[in-house]
Design a protein around this motif. Structure first.
Motif, short mmCIF file in Angstrom:
data_model
loop_
_atom_site.label_atom_id
_atom_site.label_comp_id
_atom_site.label_asym_id
_atom_site.label_seq_id
_atom_site.Cartn_x
_atom_site.Cartn_y
_atom_site.Cartn_z
N ASN A 109 38.31 33.83 44.10
CA ASN A 109 37.18 34.21 44.95
C ASN A 109 37.56 35.49 45.68
O ASN A 109 38.60 35.53 46.36
N ASN A 118 38.24 34.71 49.24
CA ASN A 118 39.17 33.64 49.60
C ASN A 118 40.04 33.28 48.40
O ASN A 118 39.57 32.65 47.45
N ARG A 119 41.32 33.65 48.41
CA ARG A 119 42.19 33.41 47.26
C ARG A 119 42.60 31.95 47.14
O ARG A 119 43.31 31.57 46.20
N ASN A 120 42.17 31.10 48.08
CA ASN A 120 42.42 29.66 47.95
C ASN A 120 41.36 28.98 47.09
O ASN A 120 41.45 27.78 46.82
N GLU A 121 40.36 29.74 46.65
CA GLU A 121 39.30 29.23 45.78
C GLU A 121 39.30 30.03 44.49
O GLU A 121 39.64 31.22 44.48
N CYS A 122 38.87 29.36 43.42
CA CYS A 122 38.94 30.04 42.12
C CYS A 122 37.99 29.41 41.11
O CYS A 122 37.44 28.32 41.34
N HIS A 123 37.78 30.13 40.00
CA HIS A 123 37.18 29.57 38.79
C HIS A 123 38.31 29.34 37.80
O HIS A 123 39.19 30.19 37.64
N GLU A 167 30.32 26.42 40.98
CA GLU A 167 30.99 26.51 42.26
C GLU A 167 32.49 26.77 42.09
O GLU A 167 33.09 26.42 41.07
N TYR A 168 33.06 27.38 43.12
CA TYR A 168 34.50 27.61 43.12
C TYR A 168 35.25 26.29 43.31
O TYR A 168 34.75 25.36 43.96
N ARG A 169 36.46 26.22 42.74
CA ARG A 169 37.33 25.07 42.92
C ARG A 169 38.48 25.43 43.85
O ARG A 169 38.82 26.61 44.01
N GLN A 170 39.06 24.41 44.44
CA GLN A 170 40.22 24.63 45.29
C GLN A 170 41.42 24.98 44.41
O GLN A 170 41.72 24.29 43.44
N PHE A 171 42.11 26.06 44.71
CA PHE A 171 43.25 26.48 43.90
C PHE A 171 44.51 25.76 44.35
O PHE A 171 44.90 25.84 45.52
#
Length: 688
Positions: free
Chosen positions: A55, A58-63, A105-109
């Motif tokens: 993201n 926010n680098r703590n979220e991702c695809h 939606e983004y997932r938690q990395f």
């Protein structure tokens, strides 16, 4: 347009052809560069690779994207959109992302979850060997609560790992055959159901033939090898079925059943101990068994020291010396046949013209020469003395010490006596033959050997000389006094000799402006392996570009292949400079209308290796740097080597091994660049 819209199509038929539908091309493509994404390898996923696109806020979220090997792309785990990598492993690497319904939606990395590896130890698993699977090995992971249930894994040779039959989860054996052996189990998404464990099913073999119940017979027809499979009757080894080998399918087919339009086949397999066996097809034989006949030893194999190979000779044609079994000073001499790669003909039998004795020169797995010949051949010539120096390459001997003379009994004759370079009191007498415009050694001809030298030449100082090779004589030199101090001969002055060669021979006129000399061209093997079958002429302005010519036997010259396809003939004729013994070209007046090609890349012997396994499948590896830590791997296919990984992506990257002998070998690469990744070189994975 709303949901109630109607599209009307008239009843006229299309005259155009259909095109393939690619919805991606109608949408926006976004290029993403690092550090906005990251590729995680050796993960606990099925393919071992995951693409993470962060993201931007926010680098703590991702695809998350999983690797799809057959597509050579990553696929979003939520919406299925594919992402391709460009310029992989380079500084300019980037990915292309399509803005097509990518609204997931983004997932938690969480980096740790991709490397969740579970260890399983005995007795919770068991490895079964010599099973009825392709590799002969099966891994059974038992249900911890019920040993009658299990997950079943099959071994994959190329990855040296086990894969679950249901969900393709991966497992590897660590510390094999040791007390602390265990299974590394990558349990990512391993939610498949347990199977009922039944040990017997893994040992219910197909219809197969074990070692000792079959025999493979090999017979040579010229350079072509014919293989036959003999499968014996279990109760009577005097009866058998005969199968013939099909190279295209790499299987054996019953010869007599095929005549009745029934295909009964047998495929060669190898168990984990390296033993060969055959799996038979389900079709039953419709033919009767035939009487077993042991293979007739119709081929004779000879190796060193009974043979000697001379690859480089004075006339450029390789020779093979086959020695007499009782006396190694005597031999038969074989010369390479022009139109076949490994065929050699006996020179003595060829001179008799009544028969022909042929052999085939081959290489074994160690690269050593051996000779294969039929045992029903007989020489009609006599053994010769082993004198390899007669065929060895010698320096050109330029002789300007000689005198002309004639016999009293033959007033129109012309002879020349060429001084012996070792002793000026001796000479070699030659007589002039007007019809061929050359000189023949008189004494060699008496010994039924023809040694011919060319008409005398003129150097830059207007001095006349002969080209003479003393080692080509089989006669001994004659004393000069036997010619000069006898009334049988009359000495001649050069000014009194008039040669009539121009009346009977056509003078070859060469346009000096169309001459091309070395190193502006080179010869290479032709399409069918013929030495000097292809001519490459380098572009005068750019040596990295070239034109390729093929040889026309009928016309005795080379033709540019690309110009010929455009109905425009551009030729090159080869000539030999008798003074320097170097070849040069005479080019035609027509200019090229085709574009020059890139000169093929060449790899020196130190930067490649040739390997082959027990089934004689050849492999070529080319190192990418002097460190020799990474390679590109090529597999053999009929006429050359090709990169199998690039072939899977519909790109042909080829390579050919050139050179007459082991010391002169080099690799010629095609100008197509690899689109696959180079491999880490692990020497134990290959067999030289």
């Amino acid at each position: 347009m709303d949901n109630n819209s109607i599209l009307k199509i008239d009843d006229k038929k299309h005259v155009c052809s259909k095109v393939q539908y690619f919805p991606d091309k109608y949408f926006e493509i976004q290029a993403i560069k690092k550090p906005k994404y990251e590729i995680l390898e050796t993960c606990n996923t099925k393919s071992g690779k995951v693409l993470i696109i962060f993201n931007p806020n926010n680098r703590n979220e991702c695809h998350e994207y999983a690797w799809r090997n057959h597509k050579k792309a990553f696929r979003c785990l939520s919406c299925g959109i594919t992402v391709h990598i460009h310029n992989a492993l380079k500084e300019t690497e980037y990915i292309e992302l399509l803005h097509l319904n990518h609204g997931c939606e983004y997932r938690q990395f969480n980096r740790e979850k991709y490397f969740d590896i579970q260890e399983i130890r005995k007795p919770n698993y068991e490895i079964l060997e010599n099973c009825n699977t392709k590799t002969g090995k099966v891994l059974i992971v038992f249900n911890a609560n019920n040993r009658n249930e299990c997950h079943e894994f099959r071994f994959l040779n190329r990855e040296k790992a086990y894969y679950c039959l249901d969900c393709r989860a991966r497992a590897k054996v660590q510390n094999a055959s040791m007390e602390n052996e265990f299974i590394e189990f990558f349990k990512f998404n391993h939610g498949c159901e347990y199977r009922q464990f039944n040990r017997e099913k893994y040992f219910k073999f197909k219809n197969f033939v074990s070692p000792g119940n079959f025999e493979i017979q090999t017979e040579m027809f010229g350079e072509r090898e014919k293989k036959s499979l003999i499968i014996f009757d279990e109760n009577d080894r005097t009866k058998c079925y005969i199968y013939s080998f099909r190279l295209s399918k790499k299987i054996f087919i019953c010869f007599n059943c095929e005549k009745q339009n029934v295909i009964v086949s047998a495929k060669l397999q190898q168990n984990c101990d390296g033993e060969n066996y055959f799996i038979l097809s389900k079709n039953e034989h419709v033919c009767e068994m035939v009487k077993y006949e042991p293979q007739k030893m119709n081929d004779i194999i000879l190796r060193a020291p009974n043979i000697k190979v001379m690859e480089k000779t004075s006339n450029g044609i390789p020779k093979v010396f086959v020695f007499d079994s009782a006396d190694k000073s005597l031999c038969h001499i074989f010369s390479k046949f022009t139109y076949e790669k490994n065929r050699y003909e006996c020179l003595g039998c060829k001179e008799k013209t009544k028969g022909l004795f042929t052999i085939y020169l081959c290489n074994d797995e160690n690269g050593e020469y051996f000779v294969r010949m039929k045992n029903n051949q007989k020489h009609i010539c006599q053994l010769r003395k082993y004198e390899p120096e007669k065929y060895a390459i010698t320096e050109i001997s330029r002789i300007d010490t000689y005198f002309f003379y004639r016999k009293n009994s033959m007033p129109n004759s012309i002879n020349v006596a060429i001084f012996d370079s070792n002793d000026s009191t001796f000479c070699y007498p030659f007589f002039y033959q007007k019809s061929t415009n050359n000189f023949h050694c008189s004494n060699c001809l008496k010994l039924k050997k023809s040694y011919v030298i060319a008409f005398p030449k003129i150097d830059e100082n207007n001095k006349e000389y002969f080209i003479h090779h003393p080692k080509k004589h089989i006669c001994k030199p004659k004393r000069i006094s036997s010619i000069q101090k006898t009334s049988k001969f009359i000495l001649l002055e050069r000014k009194d000799i008039v040669f009539k060669e121009k009346e009977n021979t056509k003078e070859v006129k060469i346009d000096e402006t169309r001459i091309l000399k070395l190193p502006n061209f080179e010869f290479r093997h032709g399409k069918h392996g013929t030495p000097e079958g292809k001519l490459v002429i380098f572009d005068t302005n750019d040596k990295s570009l070239c034109y390729e010519y093929y040889f026309v036997i009928r016309d005795k010259y080379f033709i540019c292949g690309n110009c010929e396809t455009k109905k425009h003939r551009v030729t090159a004729k080869v000539h030999l400079n008798n003074e320097t013994n170097e070849k040069f070209l005479e080019l035609s007046k027509n200019e090229h209308i085709c574009e020059p090609k890139l000169k093929p890349k060449t790899i020196a012997k130190s930067m490649f290796e040739l390997y082959q396994n027990k089934n004689v499948d050849k492999k070529l590896i080319v190192f990418t740097s002097e460190k020799k830590d990474f390679v590109y791997e090529y597999c053999w296919k009929e006429s050359g080597f090709y990169c199998p990984q690039c072939m899977k992506q519909h790109k042909y990257v080829g390579a050919k091994v050139r050179g007459e002998n082991e010391n002169e070998k080099f690799v010629e690469l095609s100008n197509v660049e690899h689109i696959c990744k180079q491999k880490k070189f692990v020497e134990k994975n290959y067999k030289k």
